[in-house]
Design a protein around this motif. Structure first.
Motif, mmCIF file in Angstrom:
data_model
loop_
_atom_site.group_PDB
_atom_site.id
_atom_site.type_symbol
_atom_site.label_atom_id
_atom_site.label_comp_id
_atom_site.label_asym_id
_atom_site.label_seq_id
_atom_site.Cartn_x
_atom_site.Cartn_y
_atom_site.Cartn_z
ATOM 1 N N ASP A 1 0.952 -1.544 0.096
ATOM 2 C CA ASP A 1 -0.106 0.002 0.036
ATOM 3 C C ASP A 1 0.906 1.162 0.112
ATOM 4 O OD1 ASP A 1 -2.087 -1.670 0.276
ATOM 5 O OD2 ASP A 1 -2.961 -0.721 2.173
ATOM 6 N N SER A 2 0.362 2.266 -0.750
ATOM 7 C CA SER A 2 1.083 3.537 -0.932
ATOM 8 C C SER A 2 0.441 4.378 0.325
ATOM 9 C CB SER A 2 1.056 4.184 -2.181
ATOM 10 O OG SER A 2 1.645 3.697 -3.129
ATOM 11 N N PRO A 3 1.181 5.137 1.002
ATOM 12 C CA PRO A 3 0.697 6.150 2.093
ATOM 13 C C PRO A 3 -0.169 6.988 1.278
ATOM 14 C CG PRO A 3 3.175 6.026 2.137
ATOM 15 C CD PRO A 3 2.654 5.313 0.974
ATOM 16 N N MET A 4 -1.417 7.206 1.579
ATOM 17 C CA MET A 4 -2.515 8.246 0.897
ATOM 18 C C MET A 4 -3.021 9.237 1.780
ATOM 19 S SD MET A 4 -2.406 6.670 -2.155
ATOM 20 C CE MET A 4 -3.576 7.896 -2.975
ATOM 21 N N GLY A 5 -2.561 9.220 3.008
ATOM 22 C CA GLY A 5 -3.052 10.183 3.974
ATOM 23 C C GLY A 5 -2.559 11.588 3.659
ATOM 24 N N PRO A 6 -3.377 12.736 4.072
ATOM 25 C CA PRO A 6 -3.053 14.221 3.590
ATOM 26 C C PRO A 6 -1.401 14.528 4.058
ATOM 27 C CG PRO A 6 -4.496 13.995 5.446
ATOM 28 C CD PRO A 6 -4.494 12.718 4.974
ATOM 29 N N ASN A 7 -0.945 13.781 4.998
ATOM 30 C CA ASN A 7 0.367 14.055 5.525
ATOM 31 C C ASN A 7 1.327 12.893 5.233
ATOM 32 O OD1 ASN A 7 -0.341 16.905 6.575
ATOM 33 N ND2 ASN A 7 -1.267 15.714 7.829
ATOM 34 N N GLY A 8 1.057 12.116 4.289
ATOM 35 C CA GLY A 8 1.690 10.802 4.131
ATOM 36 C C GLY A 8 1.451 9.531 4.990
ATOM 37 N N THR B 1 -14.801 -4.545 15.036
ATOM 38 C CA THR B 1 -14.222 -3.932 13.878
ATOM 39 C C THR B 1 -12.793 -4.456 14.147
ATOM 40 O OG1 THR B 1 -15.637 -2.318 13.335
ATOM 41 C CG2 THR B 1 -13.335 -2.150 12.536
ATOM 42 N N TYR B 2 -11.962 -5.026 13.147
ATOM 43 C CA TYR B 2 -10.720 -5.443 13.088
ATOM 44 C C TYR B 2 -9.978 -4.639 12.140
ATOM 45 C CZ TYR B 2 -12.730 -9.614 14.931
ATOM 46 O OH TYR B 2 -13.552 -10.533 15.804
ATOM 47 N N GLY B 3 -8.822 -3.853 12.658
ATOM 48 C CA GLY B 3 -8.292 -2.862 11.627
ATOM 49 C C GLY B 3 -6.685 -3.383 11.800
ATOM 50 N N GLU B 4 -6.088 -3.126 10.672
ATOM 51 C CA GLU B 4 -4.752 -3.165 10.515
ATOM 52 C C GLU B 4 -4.036 -2.115 9.668
ATOM 53 O OE1 GLU B 4 -2.889 -6.619 7.402
ATOM 54 O OE2 GLU B 4 -4.407 -7.148 9.047
ATOM 55 N N LEU B 5 -3.081 -1.469 9.844
ATOM 56 C CA LEU B 5 -2.233 -0.743 9.195
ATOM 57 C C LEU B 5 -1.437 -1.261 8.062
ATOM 58 C CD1 LEU B 5 -0.856 1.820 11.928
ATOM 59 C CD2 LEU B 5 -2.761 2.114 10.419
ATOM 60 N N ALA B 6 -1.519 -0.775 6.853
ATOM 61 C CA ALA B 6 -0.872 -1.148 5.651
ATOM 62 C C ALA B 6 0.378 -0.389 5.791
ATOM 63 C CB ALA B 6 -1.656 -1.267 4.502
ATOM 64 N N GLU B 7 1.582 -0.830 6.116
ATOM 65 C CA GLU B 7 2.773 0.028 5.718
ATOM 66 C C GLU B 7 3.704 -0.624 4.792
ATOM 67 O OE1 GLU B 7 3.004 1.896 10.011
ATOM 68 O OE2 GLU B 7 3.847 -0.144 9.851
ATOM 69 N N GLY B 8 3.384 -1.238 3.525
ATOM 70 C CA GLY B 8 4.353 -1.611 2.510
ATOM 71 C C GLY B 8 4.588 -3.062 2.904
ATOM 72 N N ASP B 9 4.111 -3.830 3.917
ATOM 73 C CA ASP B 9 4.273 -5.255 4.125
ATOM 74 C C ASP B 9 3.479 -6.185 3.469
ATOM 75 O OD1 ASP B 9 6.370 -4.472 5.884
ATOM 76 O OD2 ASP B 9 5.140 -4.576 7.818
ATOM 77 N N SER B 10 3.500 -7.185 2.929
ATOM 78 C CA SER B 10 2.761 -7.975 2.635
ATOM 79 C C SER B 10 1.541 -8.304 3.598
ATOM 80 C CB SER B 10 3.440 -9.279 2.154
ATOM 81 O OG SER B 10 4.414 -9.246 1.573
ATOM 82 N N GLN B 11 0.333 -8.391 2.846
ATOM 83 C CA GLN B 11 -0.944 -8.502 3.633
ATOM 84 C C GLN B 11 -1.352 -9.867 3.582
ATOM 85 O OE1 GLN B 11 -2.710 -5.865 5.000
ATOM 86 N NE2 GLN B 11 -0.843 -4.666 4.485
#
Length: 149
Positions: A119-126, A139-149
Protein backbone atom coordinates in the motif's frame (compact mmCIF):
# COMPACT_ATOMS: atom_id res chain seq x y z
CA UNK A 1 -2.90 -12.20 5.93
CA UNK A 2 -2.99 -14.27 2.72
CA UNK A 3 -5.03 -13.14 -0.29
CA UNK A 4 -6.32 -15.20 -3.21
CA UNK A 5 -7.56 -13.71 -6.47
CA UNK A 6 -9.37 -15.58 -9.26
CA UNK A 7 -10.26 -14.23 -12.69
CA UNK A 8 -13.51 -15.29 -14.36
CA UNK A 9 -15.07 -14.82 -17.77
CA UNK A 10 -18.82 -15.29 -18.13
CA UNK A 11 -20.36 -17.63 -20.65
CA UNK A 12 -20.77 -15.90 -24.02
CA UNK A 13 -24.55 -16.42 -24.00
CA UNK A 14 -25.00 -14.55 -20.69
CA UNK A 15 -25.46 -10.84 -20.18
CA UNK A 16 -23.41 -9.11 -17.49
CA UNK A 17 -26.60 -8.83 -15.41
CA UNK A 18 -27.40 -12.56 -15.75
CA UNK A 19 -23.81 -13.41 -14.80
CA UNK A 20 -23.91 -11.22 -11.68
CA UNK A 21 -27.33 -12.54 -10.68
CA UNK A 22 -26.31 -16.20 -11.03
CA UNK A 23 -23.01 -15.72 -9.23
CA UNK A 24 -24.56 -13.84 -6.30
CA UNK A 25 -27.75 -15.87 -5.91
CA UNK A 26 -26.70 -19.35 -7.00
CA UNK A 27 -22.97 -20.03 -7.29
CA UNK A 28 -21.84 -18.20 -4.15
CA UNK A 29 -24.48 -20.19 -2.23
CA UNK A 30 -23.56 -23.60 -3.70
CA UNK A 31 -22.35 -25.18 -0.46
CA UNK A 32 -25.63 -24.45 1.28
CA UNK A 33 -27.62 -25.79 -1.70
CA UNK A 34 -25.77 -29.12 -1.65
CA UNK A 35 -25.83 -29.39 2.15
CA UNK A 36 -22.08 -28.99 2.70
CA UNK A 37 -20.04 -26.82 5.03
CA UNK A 38 -18.57 -23.86 3.12
CA UNK A 39 -15.15 -24.75 1.70
CA UNK A 40 -14.12 -21.17 2.48
CA UNK A 41 -15.43 -21.22 6.06
CA UNK A 42 -12.01 -20.12 7.38
CA UNK A 43 -11.90 -17.10 5.04
CA UNK A 44 -12.06 -13.65 6.60
CA UNK A 45 -13.51 -11.91 3.52
CA UNK A 46 -15.03 -13.03 0.18
CA UNK A 47 -15.62 -10.37 -2.50
CA UNK A 48 -16.67 -10.46 -6.14
CA UNK A 49 -15.71 -7.44 -8.24
CA UNK A 50 -17.67 -7.24 -11.49
CA UNK A 51 -15.74 -5.38 -14.16
CA UNK A 52 -17.35 -2.63 -16.24
CA UNK A 53 -14.96 -1.54 -19.01
CA UNK A 54 -14.49 2.21 -19.33
CA UNK A 55 -12.80 4.40 -21.92
CA UNK A 56 -9.02 4.43 -21.80
CA UNK A 57 -8.13 8.09 -21.03
CA UNK A 58 -5.24 8.04 -23.53
CA UNK A 59 -6.83 6.28 -26.51
CA UNK A 60 -10.51 7.00 -25.88
CA UNK A 61 -11.24 3.34 -26.66
CA UNK A 62 -12.98 0.78 -24.48
CA UNK A 63 -10.72 -2.28 -24.18
CA UNK A 64 -11.90 -5.75 -23.19
CA UNK A 65 -10.09 -6.59 -19.92
CA UNK A 66 -10.37 -10.30 -20.72
CA UNK A 67 -12.42 -11.07 -17.61
CA UNK A 68 -15.84 -10.19 -16.26
CA UNK A 69 -15.19 -10.73 -12.56
CA UNK A 70 -12.31 -10.73 -10.13
CA UNK A 71 -13.01 -12.80 -7.03
CA UNK A 72 -10.96 -12.07 -3.92
CA UNK A 73 -10.72 -14.09 -0.72
CA UNK A 74 -8.69 -13.12 2.35
CA UNK A 75 -7.32 -15.82 4.65
CA UNK A 76 -5.53 -15.64 8.00
CA UNK A 77 -2.86 -17.99 6.63
CA UNK A 78 -1.72 -19.90 3.58
CA UNK A 79 -2.64 -23.08 5.50
CA UNK A 80 -6.31 -21.93 5.64
CA UNK A 81 -6.20 -21.29 1.87
CA UNK A 82 -4.67 -24.72 1.16
CA UNK A 83 -7.30 -26.43 3.33
CA UNK A 84 -10.08 -24.74 1.36
CA UNK A 85 -8.55 -25.84 -1.94
CA UNK A 86 -8.40 -29.41 -0.67
CA UNK A 87 -12.05 -29.23 0.47
CA UNK A 88 -13.12 -28.06 -3.00
CA UNK A 89 -11.43 -31.10 -4.59
CA UNK A 90 -13.26 -33.66 -2.42
CA UNK A 91 -15.16 -36.28 -4.48
CA UNK A 92 -18.45 -35.49 -2.74
CA UNK A 93 -18.16 -31.77 -3.66
CA UNK A 94 -16.15 -31.45 -6.88
CA UNK A 95 -18.82 -32.77 -9.30
CA UNK A 96 -21.28 -30.17 -7.93
CA UNK A 97 -18.73 -27.37 -8.36
CA UNK A 98 -17.90 -28.42 -11.93
CA UNK A 99 -21.57 -28.71 -12.90
CA UNK A 100 -22.48 -25.35 -11.38
CA UNK A 101 -19.52 -23.58 -12.98
CA UNK A 102 -20.75 -24.76 -16.41
CA UNK A 103 -23.85 -22.61 -15.77
CA UNK A 104 -21.69 -19.56 -15.16
CA UNK A 105 -18.14 -19.49 -16.51
CA UNK A 106 -16.83 -19.67 -20.08
CA UNK A 107 -14.19 -22.19 -18.95
CA UNK A 108 -12.83 -24.01 -15.92
CA UNK A 109 -9.35 -22.72 -16.82
CA UNK A 110 -9.67 -19.70 -14.52
CA UNK A 111 -6.43 -18.19 -13.19
CA UNK A 112 -6.01 -18.50 -9.41
CA UNK A 113 -3.30 -16.31 -7.89
CA UNK A 114 -1.95 -15.36 -4.52
CA UNK A 115 -1.19 -11.68 -3.98
CA UNK A 116 1.66 -9.72 -2.46
CA UNK A 117 0.31 -6.26 -1.68
CA UNK A 118 2.10 -3.01 -0.99
CA UNK A 119 0.00 0.00 0.00
CA UNK A 120 1.13 3.53 -0.74
CA UNK A 121 0.66 6.11 2.00
CA UNK A 122 -2.40 8.11 0.92
CA UNK A 123 -3.15 10.26 3.97
CA UNK A 124 -3.00 14.06 3.62
CA UNK A 125 0.34 14.09 5.45
CA UNK A 126 1.70 10.83 4.06
CA UNK A 127 0.07 8.59 6.67
CA UNK A 128 -0.36 4.91 5.82
CA UNK A 129 -3.83 3.74 4.85
CA UNK A 130 -5.85 1.60 7.23
CA UNK A 131 -7.92 -1.46 6.36
CA UNK A 132 -10.78 -2.46 8.67
CA UNK A 133 -13.17 -5.39 8.51
CA UNK A 134 -16.36 -5.37 10.56
CA UNK A 135 -18.37 -8.41 11.65
CA UNK A 136 -21.55 -7.20 13.32
CA UNK A 137 -20.43 -4.81 16.08
CA UNK A 138 -16.75 -5.87 16.07
CA UNK A 139 -14.18 -4.10 13.87
CA UNK A 140 -10.74 -5.47 13.09
CA UNK A 141 -8.20 -3.01 11.71
CA UNK A 142 -4.65 -3.22 10.50
CA UNK A 143 -2.23 -0.60 9.21
CA UNK A 144 -0.75 -1.21 5.78
CA UNK A 145 2.84 0.00 5.75
CA UNK A 146 4.17 -1.65 2.61
CA UNK A 147 4.33 -5.11 4.19
CA UNK A 148 2.74 -8.12 2.54
CA UNK A 149 -0.87 -8.48 3.58
Amino acid sequence: MFKQICFFRKRDDMTAEEFLDYYENQHSQLSARIGKKRAIAAATRYVRRYLVPEKNPVTGEVHDPGYDCIMEIWWNSRADFEASQEALRQPDRLPHVIADEKNLFATHANPVCSVIEHDSPMGPNGEPTQVCVTYGDVTYGELAEGDSQ
